[in-house]
Design an enzyme around this catalytic site. Structure first.
Site: not given
Length: 926
Positions: A697, A735, A767, A901
């Site tokens: 994430d 990237e 995610d 997260h």
């Protein structure tokens, strides 16, 4: 302008090698093809720009992206869709000007060909083909730019595949009848007519092109126009193919030629549908904010908090597995009834000379709505040197004049500005002007008196009473939400303008939402310490069990430090005694802490004390703070995560002052501490013996606009209860895949060190990826990740399953019940009808919601070579939602995603640095 003879040239090198092999395959073929051998020119739009040879003898260089895309096109059979004509470099031109890896490989290829020039013709042919194969394989191992995978496409249509929809349905679970927030769209004719519009003399200004065409609006009642291409639902008669318009600025005549190009299938034109429903929202007198539309006339007043709530809708049209559908969801926008000027005056009264600092904290980054035209702007700064008396340049009748803000608003909007000395709000924007290749920066000046703040401040969000009052209107039940859908459908059907707009395109909207059959997966059994087995519940929560039973793996707290201020000494003592009293039922031993009383609660006092007391023997640091302050919390976490690494817990003293809740709060803190020290709380049955599950994430760091934080969390034991974590900092334009490859290698190395073997199976939950990035992920990022496997061994080839997790979606699922509609139970799966047409995907409701309407999570399996069935994939995904140790129940996304997260948020918001390697195998970020 860049030199066309420069560039890396990787793809061009590959193209030239391919062309050489084609010449060898057909030595008798003439250099100029015969008309019969030339593929028929397609009417489909080109995806590759044509190139012309240099007349100066320099071959075409560049980065070679277009050439890379041409490889597949050149191998197509005659009659298929062809790209635009590509003129190869002259045979007498100089060598390719690229300097990239592909060019170096080509040079080696040419050298080897020169050395073996005496080989027979047949051998030459096979050798060239082999060289191309080797070259292709080598290039696939390099970090090719992700931009090479993107192809410019007309935004008004998309490729329509004749292949049937991707159907991947599971069977496990109990079937249930549900409805959802999707509505079928029906069309009579599946044809759209495409025309090219030319202006003579040519008009560079796009906005003027719209005006010139709209002078003849009677011929184009239903249309979509982008400045060049016109789409209409019916064929235009010859009489309207050549028109004359008048330039409104200089009254000159402009010839408008409308040239027929082709017909298209209506199912290609998804953009037209979405534009159409935006127009229907205008027909219904709704106001647009971003992608949502709101009804200001139905605003709900909350006078005690000076707030109002605007109800609204968000719509999107797409083609799904079950056909063409409209996604409809209800939404709300919270606005303040007071103007920004009245707020400034309040702050001036309370803060005095420091008003600007306080207002800067409130306004910077906030969105304000201008009351005169209902538009949103982001505030970037406050300029107290400007006022409504200030002037700016404005063009009137071809002349530049100076006009004050006072006169401007009176002349254009009929508004009398009352306070002539108020400061101005500044919003900065960047736009690309007509005829310019570079974006232009704009400074938009806003009058506080004419602006309303939208959203809520942090202080307002911490006001329990205010949030409860707002939630009364924003957290609507399934019955209320479904009633809003019915009201929208009825409004469209009763509105004559909206009905005629749909009918003009041959469309009609279904009278009710889509009904379908879903499945509810069986509850998962939980395992605690001492071999305790707890059957799963339908609501997927186990709050009482988690404190009643021993944890799965306990870590005793033997050497730890407790920091507190002198005024919070009693709070600290009560916490310590409660902690020791409640640790035994959970199977955790807690020794006395080293007490560190502090003279005050200043940030530097905490930092100095931490650096002094943290030694290599300290297991844990707990800091009790008198008040909630973000800067102090960030400073403590920076020390404990990066500078002097040790698991840490920061507690607000106020949460420990409630004697009725101190026991339950302390129990939850103890569970957190056990996880941060490397322990585990519970487990579930995992079907795989040797597998690693990864969660990825990202978090966009607000203090560093051009930098993002990406977290990588991977399991390293069979029960998926121990997690290894790494963080990547991604600068703008960089990237992310290069950093992810390093993380994957590190995680696999740690798995090998912990288990003595590498995993046979890797499942990645990614995610933060939108629909527009799925192809790029599939074609570019995943092949790059697979390269990592060979780094750990030439024969190491585990299976890979790559699943994109999308939680910010508008899909809603409602369980049909006796009382109307309810939220479905956790474990509800939908894998057909409203799923993506061309992707293997499914939706899962994994968490229990007691207020409002539950939102499912969307999972897209973009890659899978493991052969697991849809049932296995869905059940594994739901299982992983049970393993987030910060909540005794299921969460909305798989645990590794939720851990990622939490980690990215902590690092991006507080630490702003790479956490120490000492902590990578613990959940220190909970």
């Amino acid at each position: 302008m860049a030199d066309p003879g420069k560039g890396r040239g990787r793809s061009l090198a590959l193209l030239q090698a391919l062309k050489k092999s084609q010449m060898m395959d057909s030595p008798s073929q003439s250099e100029s093809q015969s008309p019969e051998s030339t593929p028929e020119q397609s009417t489909a739009p080109s995806t590759i720009a044509s190139a012309t040879p240099s007349t100066s003898g320099v071959s075409i260089g560049g980065r070679g992206r277009a050439a890379a895309l041409m490889l597949a096109k050149m191998q197509q059979k005659p009659g298929s869709t062809t790209p635009a004509i590509f003129v190869p470099p002259s045979s007498t031109s100089a060598p390719t000007a690229g300097t990239g890896r592909g060019f170096k490989l080509l040079q080696n290829l040419q050298a080897s060909q020169k050395a073996s020039s005496q080989i027979a013709s047949s051998q030459v042919t096979s050798s060239a083909q082999s060289d191309i194969k080797d070259l292709t394989e080598k290039m696939s191992e390099t970090s090719v730019s992700a931009q090479a995978s993107s192809v410019a496409k007309n935004k008004y249509f998309r490729e329509v595949k004749d292949t049937p929809p991707v159907v991947k349905k599971g069977e496990t679970g109990v079937p249930i009848e549900v409805t959802c927030n999707y509505i079928y769209l029906n069309f009579k004719e599946n044809i759209v007519f495409e025309y090219e519009v030319k202006f003579e003399p040519d008009q560079d200004y796009k906005h003027l092109r719209f005006k010139l065409l709209n002078e003849h609006i009677e011929h184009f009642k239903e249309k979509t126009f982008d400045g060049t291409t016109l789409y209409v639902p019916h064929e235009l008669p010859d009489a309207v193919r050549n028109l004359v318009s008048t330039n409104p600025y200089d009254q000159s005549k402009v010839n408008v030629s409308i040239i027929f190009r082709r017909t298209r299938r209506l199912s290609e034109m998804i953009h037209i549908y979405n534009v159409m429903f935006k127009c229907i929202m205008k027909d219904l007198k709704l106001i647009r904010f971003g992608r949502q539309h709101y009804n200001e006339h139905a605003a709900i007043q909350i006078p005690q908090h000076k707030l109002e709530v605007w109800p609204g809708y968000v719509t999107a049209v797409d083609e799904y597995e079950g056909g063409l559908m409209l996604t409809l969801d209800s939404t709300h926008r919270v606005l303040r009834t007071q103007t920004v000027l009245s707020l400034i005056k309040e702050v001036v009264q309370t803060e005095g000379a420091n008003w600007k600092r306080k207002m800067t904290d409130i306004l910077i980054g906030a969105s304000v709505m201008t009351t005169y035209n209902k538009k949103l702007f982001r505030v970037d700064t406050i300029d107290d040197k400007m006022s409504p008396r200030s002037t700016f340049e404005k063009t009137e009748k071809g002349e530049t004049v100076q006009i004050s803000f006072i006169d401007y608003y009176k002349k254009n909007y009929g508004i009398e500005i009352m306070d002539w000395d108020q400061p101005l709000l500044i919003s900065r924007d960047t736009k690309r002007m007509p005829g310019s290749d570079t974006p232009t920066d704009f400074m938009i000046c806003l009058i506080p008196e004419l602006c309303q703040l939208t959203g809520l401040t942090d202080d307002q969000r911490s006001n329990f009473r205010l949030m409860k009052d707002v939630a009364t209107y924003t957290r609507i039940t399934p019955n209320q939400r479904h009633a809003a859908f019915k009201k929208y459908i009825e409004s469209v059907m009763k509105n004559e303008t909206a009905k005629s707009r749909l009918a003009g395109w041959g469309l009609s909207i279904a009278p009710e939402t889509v009904n379908l059959t879903a499945r509810t997966l069986p509850p998962e059994t939980l395992y605690f310490g001492d071999n305790v087995r707890v059957p799963g519940k339908p609501n997927a929560e186990w709050n009482s069990e988690v404190t009643k039973h021993s944890v799965m793996q306990a870590v005793d707290i033997m050497r730890w430090v407790l920091l507190f201020t002198q005024r919070d000494k009693q709070v600290a003592m009560d916490f310590l005694s409660t902690l020791k009293r409640n640790c035994r039922p959970m199977g955790i031993m807690v020794s006395d802490a080293e007490l560190v009383p502090l003279a005050n609660d200043r940030t530097d006092t905490y930092v100095l004390a931490l650096k002094k007391c943290i030694t290599s023997s300290v297991q844990l640091v707990v800091a009790i703070c008198s008040t909630k302050r973000d800067d102090r919390y960030a400073a403590i976490k920076k020390v404990c995560c990066a500078d002097n690494p040790v698991p840490s817990q920061v507690i607000n003293a106020r949460t420990l002052m409630n004697t009725n809740k101190i026991r339950s709060i302390t129990q939850k803190i103890l569970l957190q501490l056990n996880c941060k020290l490397g322990g585990t709380l519970w487990s579930i049955s995992i079907p795989f013996k040797s597998a690693m599950i990864v969660g990825i994430d990202s978090y966009h760091d607000p203090s560093r606009r051009n930098r993002s934080v990406c977290s990588f969390v991977a399991s390293y034991n069979q029960s998926m209860t121990l997690w290894y974590s790494k963080v990547i900092f991604q600068e703008k334009g960089q990237e992310i895949v290069d950093g992810l490859k390093c993380c994957l290698v590190d995680a696999l190395t740690h798995y090998l060190r912990s288990n003595g073997q590498l995993p046979d199976r890797i499942i990645i939950y990614r995610d933060g990826v939108g629909d527009g990035q799925l192809k790029l992920l599939q074609q570019y990022e995943i092949p790059q990740m697979k390269i990592c496997f060979t780094i750990l061994g030439s024969n190491y080839q585990p299976t890979l399953t790559y699943v994109v997790v999308q939680k910010r979606i508008n899909t809603r699922i409602f369980l049909k019940s006796r009382d109307g509609y309810d939220n479905p139970n956790p474990g509800t799966v939908v894998d057909h009808c409203i799923t993506r047409r061309d992707w293997y995907d499914f939706l899962i409701v994994s968490q229990k919601v007691t207020q409002g309407t539950v939102t499912p999570t969307h999972y897209v399996v973009v890659y899978d070579d493991s052969g697991i069935t849809p049932d296995q994939c869905q059940r594994l995904t739901y299982k992983m939602c049970h393993l987030y140790y910060n909540w005794p129940g299921t969460v909305r996304v798989p645990a590794p995603c939720q851990y990622a997260h939490k980690l990215s948020y902590l690092v991006g918001q507080c630490v702003h640095a790479q956490p120490s390697d000492v902590l990578v195998d613990k959940l220190f970020f909970l």
